[in-house]
Write an enzyme that holds these catalytic residues in place. Structure first.
Site, PDB file in Angstrom:
ATOM      1  N   ASP A   1       0.854  -1.193   0.000  1.00 56.71           N
ATOM      2  CA  ASP A   1       0.000   0.000   0.000  1.00 56.71           C
ATOM      3  C   ASP A   1       0.887   1.239   0.000  1.00 56.71           C
ATOM      4  O   ASP A   1       2.006   1.214   0.517  1.00 56.71           O
ATOM      5  CB  ASP A   1      -0.859   0.051   1.275  1.00 56.71           C
ATOM      6  CG  ASP A   1      -1.995  -0.960   1.273  1.00 56.71           C
ATOM      7  OD1 ASP A   1      -2.291  -1.554   0.222  1.00 56.71           O
ATOM      8  OD2 ASP A   1      -2.601  -1.147   2.347  1.00 56.71           O
ATOM      9  N   ARG A  59      -1.541  -0.774  -8.415  1.00 50.13           N
ATOM     10  CA  ARG A  59      -2.913  -0.398  -8.057  1.00 50.13           C
ATOM     11  C   ARG A  59      -2.974   1.126  -8.149  1.00 50.13           C
ATOM     12  O   ARG A  59      -2.122   1.806  -7.549  1.00 50.13           O
ATOM     13  CB  ARG A  59      -3.242  -0.844  -6.634  1.00 50.13           C
ATOM     14  CG  ARG A  59      -4.600  -0.322  -6.155  1.00 50.13           C
ATOM     15  CD  ARG A  59      -4.738  -0.365  -4.637  1.00 50.13           C
ATOM     16  NE  ARG A  59      -4.718  -1.721  -4.125  1.00 50.13           N
ATOM     17  CZ  ARG A  59      -4.310  -2.027  -2.888  1.00 50.13           C
ATOM     18  NH1 ARG A  59      -3.884  -1.078  -2.075  1.00 50.13           N
ATOM     19  NH2 ARG A  59      -4.316  -3.264  -2.480  1.00 50.13           N
TER      20      ARG A  59
HETATM   21  P1  FDA Z   1     -14.208   9.388  -4.257  1.00 47.06           P
HETATM   22  O1  FDA Z   1     -13.908   9.375  -2.797  1.00 47.06           O
HETATM   23  O2  FDA Z   1     -13.882  10.573  -5.078  1.00 47.06           O
HETATM   24  O3  FDA Z   1     -15.710   9.054  -4.403  1.00 47.06           O
HETATM   25  C1  FDA Z   1     -16.316   9.186  -5.669  1.00 47.06           C
HETATM   26  C2  FDA Z   1     -17.698   8.607  -5.665  1.00 47.06           C
HETATM   27  O4  FDA Z   1     -17.662   7.224  -5.307  1.00 47.06           O
HETATM   28  C3  FDA Z   1     -18.633   9.210  -4.654  1.00 47.06           C
HETATM   29  O5  FDA Z   1     -19.118  10.447  -5.071  1.00 47.06           O
HETATM   30  C4  FDA Z   1     -19.688   8.128  -4.628  1.00 47.06           C
HETATM   31  O6  FDA Z   1     -20.497   8.202  -5.762  1.00 47.06           O
HETATM   32  C5  FDA Z   1     -18.868   6.889  -4.694  1.00 47.06           C
HETATM   33  N1  FDA Z   1     -18.615   6.405  -3.332  1.00 47.06           N
HETATM   34  C6  FDA Z   1     -17.527   6.621  -2.575  1.00 47.06           C
HETATM   35  N2  FDA Z   1     -17.675   6.025  -1.377  1.00 47.06           N
HETATM   36  C7  FDA Z   1     -18.877   5.450  -1.370  1.00 47.06           C
HETATM   37  C8  FDA Z   1     -19.630   4.710  -0.447  1.00 47.06           C
HETATM   38  N3  FDA Z   1     -19.181   4.471   0.788  1.00 47.06           N
HETATM   39  N4  FDA Z   1     -20.842   4.256  -0.785  1.00 47.06           N
HETATM   40  C9  FDA Z   1     -21.337   4.522  -2.009  1.00 47.06           C
HETATM   41  N5  FDA Z   1     -20.692   5.232  -2.938  1.00 47.06           N
HETATM   42  C10 FDA Z   1     -19.483   5.684  -2.631  1.00 47.06           C
HETATM   43  N6  FDA Z   1      -5.253   5.188  -0.794  1.00 47.06           N
HETATM   44  C11 FDA Z   1      -3.919   5.408  -0.558  1.00 47.06           C
HETATM   45  O7  FDA Z   1      -3.511   6.544  -0.378  1.00 47.06           O
HETATM   46  N7  FDA Z   1      -3.068   4.345  -0.530  1.00 47.06           N
HETATM   47  C12 FDA Z   1      -3.467   3.066  -0.760  1.00 47.06           C
HETATM   48  O8  FDA Z   1      -2.658   2.135  -0.736  1.00 47.06           O
HETATM   49  C13 FDA Z   1      -4.847   2.832  -1.008  1.00 47.06           C
HETATM   50  N8  FDA Z   1      -5.332   1.587  -1.243  1.00 47.06           N
HETATM   51  C14 FDA Z   1      -6.647   1.420  -1.621  1.00 47.06           C
HETATM   52  C15 FDA Z   1      -7.114   0.164  -1.992  1.00 47.06           C
HETATM   53  C16 FDA Z   1      -8.402   0.008  -2.475  1.00 47.06           C
HETATM   54  C17 FDA Z   1      -8.889  -1.350  -2.898  1.00 47.06           C
HETATM   55  C18 FDA Z   1      -9.277   1.146  -2.574  1.00 47.06           C
HETATM   56  C19 FDA Z   1     -10.664   1.022  -3.121  1.00 47.06           C
HETATM   57  C20 FDA Z   1      -8.828   2.374  -2.168  1.00 47.06           C
HETATM   58  C21 FDA Z   1      -7.527   2.524  -1.678  1.00 47.06           C
HETATM   59  N9  FDA Z   1      -7.071   3.767  -1.261  1.00 47.06           N
HETATM   60  C22 FDA Z   1      -5.723   3.944  -1.016  1.00 47.06           C
HETATM   61  C23 FDA Z   1      -8.024   4.868  -0.975  1.00 47.06           C
HETATM   62  C24 FDA Z   1      -8.175   5.826  -2.145  1.00 47.06           C
HETATM   63  O9  FDA Z   1      -7.013   6.584  -2.299  1.00 47.06           O
HETATM   64  C25 FDA Z   1      -9.375   6.771  -1.927  1.00 47.06           C
HETATM   65  O10 FDA Z   1      -9.139   7.534  -0.768  1.00 47.06           O
HETATM   66  C26 FDA Z   1     -10.704   6.092  -1.793  1.00 47.06           C
HETATM   67  O11 FDA Z   1     -10.817   4.983  -2.633  1.00 47.06           O
HETATM   68  C27 FDA Z   1     -11.823   7.066  -2.131  1.00 47.06           C
HETATM   69  O12 FDA Z   1     -11.706   7.496  -3.463  1.00 47.06           O
HETATM   70  P2  FDA Z   1     -12.636   6.962  -4.650  1.00 47.06           P
HETATM   71  O13 FDA Z   1     -11.782   6.722  -5.850  1.00 47.06           O
HETATM   72  O14 FDA Z   1     -13.392   5.767  -4.189  1.00 47.06           O
HETATM   73  O15 FDA Z   1     -13.575   8.135  -5.050  1.00 47.06           O
END
Ligand code: FDA
Length: 307
Positions: free
Chosen positions: A133, A184
């Protein structure tokens, strides 16, 4: 504005060592069980099996924060190895995710590498893969240098994570793609200053699309880890247009978030991997999930006041 305040509050709380220590004794409280799959290896293996039966693969994370002693780092490595052994013994489909600080990176780089070798040897003997990570910006350079060192030592079963919110990210993805690293791609979860990271969400999203496209086209394996439907649709569009085979990329989401969408993507034929955290050190992980989305906080408040 209120959302930003809430985000900052929970990110601040995630770093509270006293609450972190106390929470280890509480069991999974305040709705944490929605995001954390259990406290023991047996519990997490059971959850992974259930997810596998629904067509989902997993990556399991043994939670550990604030590791400051050599013995703690070695204990974390032992637990990672035990987790890989359990995955193999029970025949479930899961690889492992870990954080280098939990293996002693802040104590001694060599200690951390030694721990990584033990974990990667076990993973390799079972044909498994380990994902490092990505943590906050202060650990980026050292994480990439350890990744490259491990590759030079002959470990092919290791990859890392790249965060779209950093200005330097496209250059990193370009170089790591040329070196054939399995990455990732995420937006980024830590609070970083505007000197190193895009402050505006729109810019992060644009950069995220850019690196998704770059890494898919590089030919190296790409994991697109997001809950954002716009990014999922964008990925689908790129893979269709560029005829990227289904076995060259996967989607990833966190355990307990958009679970229905995870199942739909798997049914559509995409590889879908769920990030499954477990262990009694759940406090910091839980606080970061609350920081991400106000709806998660509403869910927790409801859970706290329900009899
Ligand atoms: P964002 O937070 O912009 O959300 C966009 C949209 O997604 C929302 O408007 C909504 O529509 C939908 N959404 C989000 N959360 C929801 C919920 N709970 N329920 C329904 N809809 C929802 N970060 C890091 O810095 N280092 C790392 O190693 C990792 N590893 C990692 C692994 C995996 C498998 C994931 C999924 C994420 C990470 N992350 C991470 C976290 C990542 O950087 C980020 O903070 C989160 O995934 C949130 O960003 P999103 O891309 O999901 O979109």
């Amino acid at each position: 504005m209120a959302e930003q305040l809430m985000k900052n509050f929970f990110l601040f709380m995630s770093k509270n060592r006293t609450l972190n220590q106390a929470a280890k004794k509480w069991g999974l409280k305040f709705g944490a069980a929605r995001f954390v799959a259990g406290e023991t290896v047996d519990q997490v293996i059971q959850k992974i099996r259930q997810l596998n039966e629904q067509g989902l693969e997993c990556t399991v994370d043994y939670l550990g924060e604030f590791v400051s002693k050599v013995e703690e780092a070695e204990e974390m490595a032992t637990m990672c190895i035990r987790t890989l052994e359990a995955i193999h013994e029970h025949g479930v489909k899961s690889n492992l995710s870990l954080k280098l600080t939990s293996l002693g990176l802040d104590i001694d780089r060599e200690l951390c590498i030694r721990n990584m070798r033990g974990i990667l040897d076990t993973a390799r003997s079972h044909g498994n893969f380990v994902r490092i990570d990505m943590e906050d910006y202060s650990h980026l350079e050292v994480t990439l240098s350890i990744l490259r060192q491990l590759r030079e030592e002959g470990y092919e079963n290791v990859g890392t994570v790249i965060q779209a919110y950093l200005y330097r990210t496209a250059e990193d993805v370009q170089a790591l793609g040329e070196e054939g690293f399995n990455l990732r791609l995420v937006k980024g979860a830590y609070k970083e200053p505007a000197t190193v990271a895009f402050p505006e969400k729109g810019d992060v999203d644009e950069n995220y699309k850019k690196i998704i496209r770059m890494h898919l086209l590089s030919g190296a394996y790409t994991a697109i880890a997001t809950h954002d439907e716009a990014m999922i649709q964008y990925t689908k569009q790129v893979v269709a247009e560029e005829e990227i085979p289904l076995d060259r990329f996967e989607f990833q989401m966190l355990y307990g978030i958009r679970s229905q969408r995870q199942l739909e993507l798997a049914k559509e034929g995409y590889k879908m991997r769920v990030y499954v955290p477990y262990g009694n050190d759940w406090y910091g992980y839980f606080m970061r999930r609350l920081a991400e989305r106000p709806a998660n906080v509403a869910f927790v408040l409801k859970g706290m006041f329900k009899k």
